[in-house]
Structures are given as C-alpha cells and as structure tokens.
Motif scaffolding. Structure first.
Motif, PDB file in Angstrom:
ATOM      1  N   HIS A   1       0.839  -1.210   0.000  1.00  0.00           N
ATOM      2  CA  HIS A   1       0.000   0.000   0.000  1.00  0.00           C
ATOM      3  C   HIS A   1       0.870   1.254   0.000  1.00  0.00           C
ATOM      4  O   HIS A   1       2.055   1.208   0.340  1.00  0.00           O
ATOM      5  CB  HIS A   1      -0.965  -0.012   1.194  1.00  0.00           C
ATOM      6  CG  HIS A   1      -0.298   0.051   2.530  1.00  0.00           C
ATOM      7  ND1 HIS A   1       0.276  -1.045   3.139  1.00  0.00           N
ATOM      8  CD2 HIS A   1      -0.108   1.085   3.392  1.00  0.00           C
ATOM      9  CE1 HIS A   1       0.774  -0.689   4.313  1.00  0.00           C
ATOM     10  NE2 HIS A   1       0.560   0.597   4.487  1.00  0.00           N
TER      11      HIS A   1
ATOM     12  N   HIS B   1       1.909   3.746   1.694  1.00  0.00           N
ATOM     13  CA  HIS B   1       2.474   4.442   2.857  1.00  0.00           C
ATOM     14  C   HIS B   1       3.983   4.331   2.780  1.00  0.00           C
ATOM     15  O   HIS B   1       4.517   3.252   2.502  1.00  0.00           O
ATOM     16  CB  HIS B   1       1.972   3.805   4.174  1.00  0.00           C
ATOM     17  CG  HIS B   1       0.657   4.345   4.652  1.00  0.00           C
ATOM     18  ND1 HIS B   1      -0.149   3.671   5.534  1.00  0.00           N
ATOM     19  CD2 HIS B   1       0.019   5.510   4.356  1.00  0.00           C
ATOM     20  CE1 HIS B   1      -1.239   4.400   5.776  1.00  0.00           C
ATOM     21  NE2 HIS B   1      -1.161   5.503   5.075  1.00  0.00           N
TER      22      HIS B   1
ATOM     23  N   ASP C   1       6.268   3.973   4.860  1.00  0.00           N
ATOM     24  CA  ASP C   1       6.960   2.930   5.629  1.00  0.00           C
ATOM     25  C   ASP C   1       6.806   1.551   4.981  1.00  0.00           C
ATOM     26  O   ASP C   1       7.280   0.554   5.515  1.00  0.00           O
ATOM     27  CB  ASP C   1       6.520   2.932   7.103  1.00  0.00           C
ATOM     28  CG  ASP C   1       5.063   2.590   7.299  1.00  0.00           C
ATOM     29  OD1 ASP C   1       4.231   3.007   6.475  1.00  0.00           O
ATOM     30  OD2 ASP C   1       4.741   1.893   8.291  1.00  0.00           O
TER      31      ASP C   1
ATOM     32  N   HIS D   1      -7.740  -0.189   5.434  1.00  0.00           N
ATOM     33  CA  HIS D   1      -6.591   0.439   6.092  1.00  0.00           C
ATOM     34  C   HIS D   1      -6.752   1.949   5.947  1.00  0.00           C
ATOM     35  O   HIS D   1      -7.611   2.408   5.202  1.00  0.00           O
ATOM     36  CB  HIS D   1      -5.293  -0.072   5.439  1.00  0.00           C
ATOM     37  CG  HIS D   1      -4.032   0.446   6.062  1.00  0.00           C
ATOM     38  ND1 HIS D   1      -3.865   0.560   7.412  1.00  0.00           N
ATOM     39  CD2 HIS D   1      -2.864   0.904   5.509  1.00  0.00           C
ATOM     40  CE1 HIS D   1      -2.669   1.055   7.674  1.00  0.00           C
ATOM     41  NE2 HIS D   1      -2.041   1.276   6.532  1.00  0.00           N
TER      42      HIS D   1
ATOM     43  N   ASP E   1      -0.778  -3.867   6.190  1.00  0.00           N
ATOM     44  CA  ASP E   1      -1.424  -3.151   7.302  1.00  0.00           C
ATOM     45  C   ASP E   1      -2.927  -3.281   7.110  1.00  0.00           C
ATOM     46  O   ASP E   1      -3.428  -3.017   6.008  1.00  0.00           O
ATOM     47  CB  ASP E   1      -1.056  -1.659   7.268  1.00  0.00           C
ATOM     48  CG  ASP E   1       0.389  -1.400   7.680  1.00  0.00           C
ATOM     49  OD1 ASP E   1       1.068  -2.358   8.095  1.00  0.00           O
ATOM     50  OD2 ASP E   1       0.821  -0.235   7.574  1.00  0.00           O
TER      51      ASP E   1
ATOM     52  N   HIS F   1      -4.870   0.558  12.059  1.00  0.00           N
ATOM     53  CA  HIS F   1      -4.456  -0.816  12.339  1.00  0.00           C
ATOM     54  C   HIS F   1      -5.437  -1.523  13.279  1.00  0.00           C
ATOM     55  O   HIS F   1      -6.006  -0.899  14.174  1.00  0.00           O
ATOM     56  CB  HIS F   1      -3.063  -0.821  12.971  1.00  0.00           C
ATOM     57  CG  HIS F   1      -2.057  -0.106  12.128  1.00  0.00           C
ATOM     58  ND1 HIS F   1      -1.330  -0.745  11.143  1.00  0.00           N
ATOM     59  CD2 HIS F   1      -1.684   1.192  12.087  1.00  0.00           C
ATOM     60  CE1 HIS F   1      -0.537   0.140  10.561  1.00  0.00           C
ATOM     61  NE2 HIS F   1      -0.740   1.320  11.109  1.00  0.00           N
TER      62      HIS F   1
HETATM   63 ZN   LIG Z   1       0.126   1.650   6.432  1.00  0.00          ZN
END
Ligand SMILES: [Zn+2]
Length: 413
Positions: free
Chosen positions: A55, A57, A59, A122, A144, A366
């Motif tokens: 996804h 993001h 991170d 998410h 996530d 989350h």
């Molecule tokens: Zn995420």
C-alpha cells in the motif's frame, strides 16, 4: 523457499521481506523506517526480480527509489497514481521503475511465485494483503489492515471465508500495547468532527493525511450534517480526482458541499506540469473558495489538510470564538520525539493556546489485538510470524504457532 526479514521483525515501519525460490527473488514491501534512529535497508544490492508493494504508505514503499532503474514493481493502480501525485507536488521526478498493476483477488505470477492480492481496510486506500505461493508453500502477508474503517467488510470476509492451508502468516502487530478505545471506529471520529464543527462560529481546521480517504469522507459527512462547506487544498482535490478510477461515491471538488483553496506552492506545481494535470487546472477554478469568503463567514467552513497548508490558522484568531483545530492523526507524532513530522512543535503549541480549541479525533489504521486474534484464529496458520510491531515477543501469549525471527535472519521453508 528462503525467507529473510530485512526489517520489520521488531519495529513499526520500514518493512522489507525477501522471498527467494530456486529461480525468483522478490521483495515484499520496501519501507522507509518511521524512526530516524533506524537505518534503512540497502535494497540496491539485493538483485531482486521484482518488488511487491502492499500500500502507498512511505513505511512500506519509501525505499523504492533506491532500486535499480527499470526494476519491476507490482502495486495497485490507484496506489501508484497517488505516489506519482506526491512526487509531482513535492517537485520531484516520478520513479523510473517498471510499474505493473494488479486487480484485487486476481492471481498473477512473478517467476516462480503466484500472488493473489486481497483488498483490505486500512488508512491508506488501495491497500492489500497478499497470498503468495511457490514451491508448494503458501504464505499470507497481512500488510497493514483493520476492520473498523469504512471497508471493514473486507476484514469480515477474510474471517468468514478464510484462506486454507497457510504455512506462514506474517501478521502486523502495530496495535500490540496500544489502545483504540477513545475512537473505536471511523464513525466515532465522524461524530466527534460533527459535534466540534456544528456549533462553531469561527473556522474549523482538520489536520490529517490527504491520502486517508476514510477521514476525508468523515469530514465531508460531518460538514453535510452541520450545513457547512468542506475546504480542501489542490493536492487533496487531485487525490480525490484519482479515486474516480475506482469509485464515484467519494466526495470530489465538484460536489456541492466541497470548495478548493487554490493558492500557494501547490498552485505553482499545477502550472509547472500542464501535461500531467490536463484540464484539471481549469476545472478546479470553478470550485475554488477565495480567502475573502473564508474571512467573511468563517463559521461556514471546515478546512481539511496537512500542517503545511495551515499557515493561515493564526489569521482567524478572533476574540469572539476560538479557532477549532481538530487533530486527526496519531497522537504519538506530537510527543516531542518526531521532529520530522512537519508542524509537530506548532501543533503541540496549539494545545495550550486560548485562541484555539484543540480537539483530538482519530482512529487507528491498524487492527486492535482482539481483531488480529479473530483473524489469526480463522486463518489457522502452521506458523505465525510477527511483523510491523514493537512487541513481537508478546505474540506467543496471544496467538498460536508463533515463531519470531530477527531482522536479517534467513531461513528455509
Ligand atoms: Zn500503512
């Protein structure tokens, strides 16, 4: 199959897992660490055949730029559009990688690997978990995920119709030792926004991520109920425009209760990239709100955006009513240990400013522990490996068949 967790066994963010069969080498996410203390993985030397991104993001994809040019990257189509948009608005080049998209629940292959993407709920849109099969083994990577957003049905489906015969489940554990009790779901956030803006005589600002579509919908719905306008910046308007690839049901700049604040550096990016934005620039101006309108009737508006677009919060400070600042992101960003989070010092100062009514309204992206437990019990993996967590050592008290590994360890399945 050989498995290596390069990063993520004992930290939230920076996730990077390598899977190697006889002939094929793939990376599962290539995340930039969230903590400045954590060294990013050097993925440029891993000579992988492809990267699979769960996804959009940072991170989970932030190290993508360090892959050799032309490396195949498999990612959701909308996710890729949003990553492109961010690069453009930051004034950076788009990634010179060989992008491939996939469709939810439709298996595809990368060399020896067969991958089935499962769309999940998410705080990022176009987020996936993956079933990965190779050499007779079946892995499920949660990415996530959660059940309490606006697409919670996707989580329920995973529980009701679980995938069978999973050898390894990589399960995210962001919420171990964290609570989501204050705002257990997105609807409770919407309600808090509504209650905050409805009686407000001055302007309201809402600080969140423009890619948290559930949150934009919450803000929009709160505005509609309160009879107010939702003001978005150009970047957010463009993100919502991209969403039309998959749905016509999310708010967009041409909806009657939405206005665009079309000024500043984002406007400069728009002008600098006419071939990228097409007729969006012209259409945008039909829906813009002028600063004078905001000043004349500030109580009629909720301005959604990031701290970087909120330089004018101070302009609205008046004696008659405080400015509402609704902080709608993880509170941890404000605890003084995240100087890289833009505006953290300023936002923290708003909390003790008498001219500001500071309100916190946020639910996590989350799943809380109970939901993770429900999922793990439904999937019944032969082995459950903690990922994206600071509390991997606590997993065995909650889940069955837990095996923990450290970063950089390799093992064979
Ligand atoms: Zn995420």
């Amino acid at each position: 199959m050989k498995v290596t967790i390069h990063k993520g066994s004992h930290e939230i963010g920076g996730t990077c897992i390598q899977l190697s069969s006889e002939k094929t080498n793939i990376l599962l996410d290539a995340g930039l660490p969230l903590s400045t203390d954590s060294q990013p993985v050097d993925i440029s030397r891993l000579s992988v055949d492809a990267l699979l991104v769960s996804h959009p993001h940072q991170d989970h994809f932030g190290l993508m730029a360090t892959l050799p040019p032309g490396t195949p990257v498999y990612i959701g189509k909308l996710a890729r559009s949003l990553i492109d948009a961010t690069q453009i608005f930051l004034g950076k080049d788009r990634y010179a990688l060989d992008f491939h998209d996939f469709k939810a629940w439709q298996p595809f292959t990368i060399g020896d690997f067969t991958i089935t993407p499962y769309l999940v709920d998410h705080s990022a849109v176009d987020a996936y978990a993956f079933l990965i099969e190779a050499e007779g083994k079946r892995l499920f990577y949660s990415g996530d995920l959660r059940s309490h957003g606006r697409k919670g049905v996707l989580f329920e489906n995973l529980v009701k119709r679980p995938i069978r015969d999973i050898d390894v489940l990589f399960l995210e554990g962001t919420m171990l030792n964290r609570s989501n009790d204050l705002f257990p779901d997105e609807k409770s956030v919407e309600q808090a926004i509504f209650q905050t803006i409805q009686p407000q005589k001055n302007i309201s600002f809402l600080l969140s991520s423009s890619q948290n579509i559930d949150r934009i919908v919450s803000a929009y719905r709160a505005c509609k109920r309160a009879g107010k306008f939702l003001v978005i910046d150009i970047y957010t308007a463009w993100v919502l425009e991209q969403l039309r690839q998959i749905t016509q049901n999310t708010p967009a700049m041409d909806w009657p209760e939405v206005r665009v604040f079309a000024k500043g550096s984002q406007y400069e990016r728009l002008k600098a990239n006419p071939e990228y934005f097409g007729d969006f620039s012209n259409r945008l101006f039909r829906y813009r709100v002028m600063p004078e309108e905001l000043r004349q009737n500030p109580g009629a508006f909720l301005y959604f955006g990031k701290m970087s677009s909120f330089s004018h919060i101070d302009e609205f400070k008046i004696a008659a009513a405080p400015v509402n600042v609704i902080y709608s992101q993880w509170l941890g960003y404000l605890d003084g240990t995240h100087p890289e989070y833009y505006g953290s010092v300023q936002i923290a100062a708003y909390r003790s400013d008498p001219a500001i009514n500071f309100v916190y309204a946020h639910t996590s992206g989350h799943a809380p522990v109970e939901d993770l437990k429900t999922l793990a019990e439904a999937l019944k993996p032969k082995m459950l490996i903690p990922i994206h967590t600071e509390h991997g050592e606590d997993f065995s008290q909650i889940f069955a068949n837990v095996v923990t590994h450290n970063d950089k360890e390799s093992w064979s399945l």
